[in-house]
Design a protein around this motif. Structure first.
Motif, PDB file in Angstrom:
ATOM      1  N   ASN A  37       9.293  -3.477   4.483  1.00  0.00           N
ATOM      2  CA  ASN A  37      10.017  -3.907   5.672  1.00  0.00           C
ATOM      3  C   ASN A  37       9.081  -3.824   6.871  1.00  0.00           C
ATOM      4  N   GLU A  38       8.551  -4.972   7.257  1.00  0.00           N
ATOM      5  CA  GLU A  38       7.565  -5.049   8.324  1.00  0.00           C
ATOM      6  C   GLU A  38       8.239  -4.979   9.703  1.00  0.00           C
ATOM      7  N   PRO A  39       7.465  -4.650  10.747  1.00  0.00           N
ATOM      8  CA  PRO A  39       8.009  -4.690  12.107  1.00  0.00           C
ATOM      9  C   PRO A  39       8.676  -6.038  12.379  1.00  0.00           C
ATOM     10  N   SER A  40       9.850  -5.988  13.018  1.00  0.00           N
ATOM     11  CA  SER A  40      10.653  -7.189  13.200  1.00  0.00           C
ATOM     12  C   SER A  40      11.522  -7.025  14.435  1.00  0.00           C
ATOM     13  N   ASN A  41      12.382  -8.004  14.666  1.00  0.00           N
ATOM     14  CA  ASN A  41      13.327  -7.891  15.778  1.00  0.00           C
ATOM     15  C   ASN A  41      14.705  -7.433  15.322  1.00  0.00           C
ATOM     16  N   CYS A  42      14.840  -7.130  14.008  1.00  0.00           N
ATOM     17  CA  CYS A  42      16.113  -6.620  13.494  1.00  0.00           C
ATOM     18  C   CYS A  42      15.857  -5.842  12.209  1.00  0.00           C
ATOM     19  N   PHE A  43      16.782  -4.966  11.864  1.00  0.00           N
ATOM     20  CA  PHE A  43      16.719  -4.232  10.600  1.00  0.00           C
ATOM     21  C   PHE A  43      17.393  -5.076   9.519  1.00  0.00           C
ATOM     22  N   THR A  44      16.685  -5.326   8.436  1.00  0.00           N
ATOM     23  CA  THR A  44      17.240  -6.115   7.343  1.00  0.00           C
ATOM     24  C   THR A  44      18.087  -5.233   6.447  1.00  0.00           C
ATOM     25  N   ARG A  45      19.299  -5.692   6.152  1.00  0.00           N
ATOM     26  CA  ARG A  45      20.241  -4.840   5.440  1.00  0.00           C
ATOM     27  C   ARG A  45      19.949  -4.711   3.954  1.00  0.00           C
ATOM     28  N   LYS A  46      19.661  -5.832   3.295  1.00  0.00           N
ATOM     29  CA  LYS A  46      19.622  -5.829   1.834  1.00  0.00           C
ATOM     30  C   LYS A  46      18.255  -6.248   1.296  1.00  0.00           C
ATOM     31  N   THR A  47      18.107  -6.152  -0.025  1.00  0.00           N
ATOM     32  CA  THR A  47      16.888  -6.585  -0.694  1.00  0.00           C
ATOM     33  C   THR A  47      16.570  -8.027  -0.302  1.00  0.00           C
ATOM     34  N   HIS A  48      15.306  -8.292   0.000  1.00  0.00           N
ATOM     35  CA  HIS A  48      14.924  -9.605   0.495  1.00  0.00           C
ATOM     36  C   HIS A  48      13.444  -9.860   0.211  1.00  0.00           C
ATOM     37  N   VAL A  49      13.019 -11.095   0.464  1.00  0.00           N
ATOM     38  CA  VAL A  49      11.601 -11.457   0.378  1.00  0.00           C
ATOM     39  C   VAL A  49      11.012 -11.323   1.767  1.00  0.00           C
ATOM     40  N   VAL A  50       9.834 -10.738   1.850  1.00  0.00           N
ATOM     41  CA  VAL A  50       9.191 -10.549   3.145  1.00  0.00           C
ATOM     42  C   VAL A  50       7.785 -11.135   3.110  1.00  0.00           C
ATOM     43  N   ASP A  51       7.378 -11.729   4.225  1.00  0.00           N
ATOM     44  CA  ASP A  51       5.984 -12.129   4.414  1.00  0.00           C
ATOM     45  C   ASP A  51       5.216 -10.904   4.890  1.00  0.00           C
ATOM     46  N   LEU A  52       4.176 -10.545   4.166  1.00  0.00           N
ATOM     47  CA  LEU A  52       3.448  -9.322   4.493  1.00  0.00           C
ATOM     48  C   LEU A  52       2.609  -9.496   5.754  1.00  0.00           C
ATOM     49  N   ALA A  53       2.661  -8.479   6.613  1.00  0.00           N
ATOM     50  CA  ALA A  53       1.875  -8.492   7.840  1.00  0.00           C
ATOM     51  C   ALA A  53       0.395  -8.332   7.509  1.00  0.00           C
ATOM     52  N   GLU A  54      -0.445  -8.814   8.412  1.00  0.00           N
ATOM     53  CA  GLU A  54      -1.887  -8.710   8.187  1.00  0.00           C
ATOM     54  C   GLU A  54      -2.335  -7.255   8.050  1.00  0.00           C
ATOM     55  N   ALA A  55      -1.695  -6.344   8.799  1.00  0.00           N
ATOM     56  CA  ALA A  55      -2.045  -4.924   8.701  1.00  0.00           C
ATOM     57  C   ALA A  55      -1.745  -4.385   7.304  1.00  0.00           C
ATOM     58  N   THR A  56      -0.667  -4.862   6.701  1.00  0.00           N
ATOM     59  CA  THR A  56      -0.307  -4.431   5.350  1.00  0.00           C
ATOM     60  C   THR A  56      -1.278  -5.006   4.329  1.00  0.00           C
ATOM     61  N   ILE A  57      -1.612  -6.269   4.490  1.00  0.00           N
ATOM     62  CA  ILE A  57      -2.581  -6.902   3.592  1.00  0.00           C
ATOM     63  C   ILE A  57      -3.931  -6.186   3.684  1.00  0.00           C
ATOM     64  N   GLU A  58      -4.332  -5.857   4.901  1.00  0.00           N
ATOM     65  CA  GLU A  58      -5.593  -5.145   5.114  1.00  0.00           C
ATOM     66  C   GLU A  58      -5.568  -3.771   4.446  1.00  0.00           C
ATOM     67  N   ALA A  59      -4.426  -3.063   4.576  1.00  0.00           N
ATOM     68  CA  ALA A  59      -4.310  -1.722   3.989  1.00  0.00           C
ATOM     69  C   ALA A  59      -4.316  -1.769   2.468  1.00  0.00           C
ATOM     70  N   ASN A  60      -3.788  -2.854   1.889  1.00  0.00           N
ATOM     71  CA  ASN A  60      -3.651  -2.938   0.436  1.00  0.00           C
ATOM     72  C   ASN A  60      -4.816  -3.637  -0.252  1.00  0.00           C
ATOM     73  N   LYS A  61      -5.735  -4.202   0.523  1.00  0.00           N
ATOM     74  CA  LYS A  61      -6.809  -4.972  -0.100  1.00  0.00           C
ATOM     75  C   LYS A  61      -7.743  -4.100  -0.932  1.00  0.00           C
ATOM     76  N   ARG A  62      -7.724  -2.783  -0.674  1.00  0.00           N
ATOM     77  CA  ARG A  62      -8.595  -1.894  -1.446  1.00  0.00           C
ATOM     78  C   ARG A  62      -8.229  -1.871  -2.926  1.00  0.00           C
ATOM     79  N   PHE A  63      -7.000  -2.301  -3.248  1.00  0.00           N
ATOM     80  CA  PHE A  63      -6.567  -2.331  -4.640  1.00  0.00           C
ATOM     81  C   PHE A  63      -6.964  -3.639  -5.332  1.00  0.00           C
ATOM     82  N   PHE A  64      -7.500  -4.601  -4.566  1.00  0.00           N
ATOM     83  CA  PHE A  64      -7.876  -5.907  -5.097  1.00  0.00           C
ATOM     84  C   PHE A  64      -9.374  -6.125  -4.893  1.00  0.00           C
ATOM     85  N   GLU A  65      -9.898  -7.182  -5.518  1.00  0.00           N
ATOM     86  CA  GLU A  65     -11.317  -7.479  -5.366  1.00  0.00           C
ATOM     87  C   GLU A  65     -11.651  -7.849  -3.926  1.00  0.00           C
ATOM     88  N   ASP A  66     -10.745  -8.575  -3.267  1.00  0.00           N
ATOM     89  CA  ASP A  66     -10.898  -8.868  -1.847  1.00  0.00           C
ATOM     90  C   ASP A  66      -9.539  -9.225  -1.271  1.00  0.00           C
TER      91      ASP A  66
END
Length: 243
Positions: free
Chosen positions: A142-171
């Motif tokens: 659940n990325e920073p947003s203008n509202c709290f999402t109530r239920k399970t949903h699909v989210v577009d990952l923020a660049e900060a999240t992609i950057e934090a998780n890239k260590r688990f991938f080749e790039d």
């Protein structure tokens, strides 16, 4: 809100594992909400150690995971399904039928999200939900947003999240751009919430989450309102809090 200070990653992991093990011992049929990432690995190692010493029994435990990358097969080494089996499920006596993780390969997002919410409801809700804290304050995905999402949903990952998780991938280009995640409302319905946070890099966002206004711009700030929220964090993560 309960806060437990740890002086090392190992101590943090052990203290958090104690809370989870107590939940299993008090309620052997409990529903655990589980998380992935680097922070919980030590917790799972400790739980496996206690299982091997016959101190824990997972035979009737049910689990639901917070999230899963969209577009990754469950056998992909970077999927959260693979992560959970590698670090916990394959090493204890949990039944495969009791393991629940969003299906990242379901292309029908509405169908997958609806099914996951119905699944959690059918289990009677989550007894204890384990969380980490993202660098931008996200919980689950659940990325920073203008509202709290109530239920399970699909989210577009923020660049900060992609950057934090890239260590688990080749790039970074290989990190999926979307994920299925429990909503904030789903997380907040858990009877108990346990969050683990480590490292100086998380100190500022942890301070904002716990001491400033509740806002969807810092999703973890909503945890201030949960009636049974426990934080286990190391000295570095707590360094900006006067507690």
């Amino acid at each position: 809100m309960k806060i437990y200070r740890a002086h090392s990653y190992q101590e943090m992991s052990r203290k958090a594992a104690n809370i989870i093990s107590a939940q299993i011992i008090m309620n052997p049929k409990c529903v655990l909400g589980l998380a992935t990432g680097s922070s919980p690995i030590g917790i799972y190692e400790q739980l496996v150690d206690w299982y091997n010493k016959d101190d824990l029994d997972f035979a009737r435990v049910k689990t639901v995971n917070l999230d899963e990358y969209r577009g990754l097969d469950k056998d992909n080494p970077q999927s959260y399904n693979y992560f959970m089996h590698h670090h916990l499920f394959s090493k204890v006596n949990i039944k495969e039928k009791n393991i629940h993780i969003p299906d990242g390969m379901n292309e029908d997002a509405e169908d997958e999200c609806k099914k996951y919410e119905e699944l959690i409801d059918s289990l009677g809700g989550i007894d204890l939900q384990l969380l980490g804290l993202g660098p931008n304050g996200h919980i689950g995905f659940n990325e920073p947003s203008n509202c709290f999402t109530r239920k399970t949903h699909v989210v577009d990952l923020a660049e900060a999240t992609i950057e934090a998780n890239k260590r688990f991938f080749e790039d970074a280009s290989m990190v999926p751009r979307q994920a299925y995640t429990m909503g904030i409302g789903t997380i907040m319905r858990a009877k108990k919430i346990l969050m683990v946070v480590e490292g100086e890099k998380k100190a500022e966002i942890l301070k904002r989450a716990l001491t400033e206004e509740v806002t969807p711009e810092v999703p973890a700030s909503i945890l201030q309102l949960h009636p049974d929220f426990t934080l286990v964090a190391d000295d570095a993560a707590l360094s900006k809090l006067d507690w």
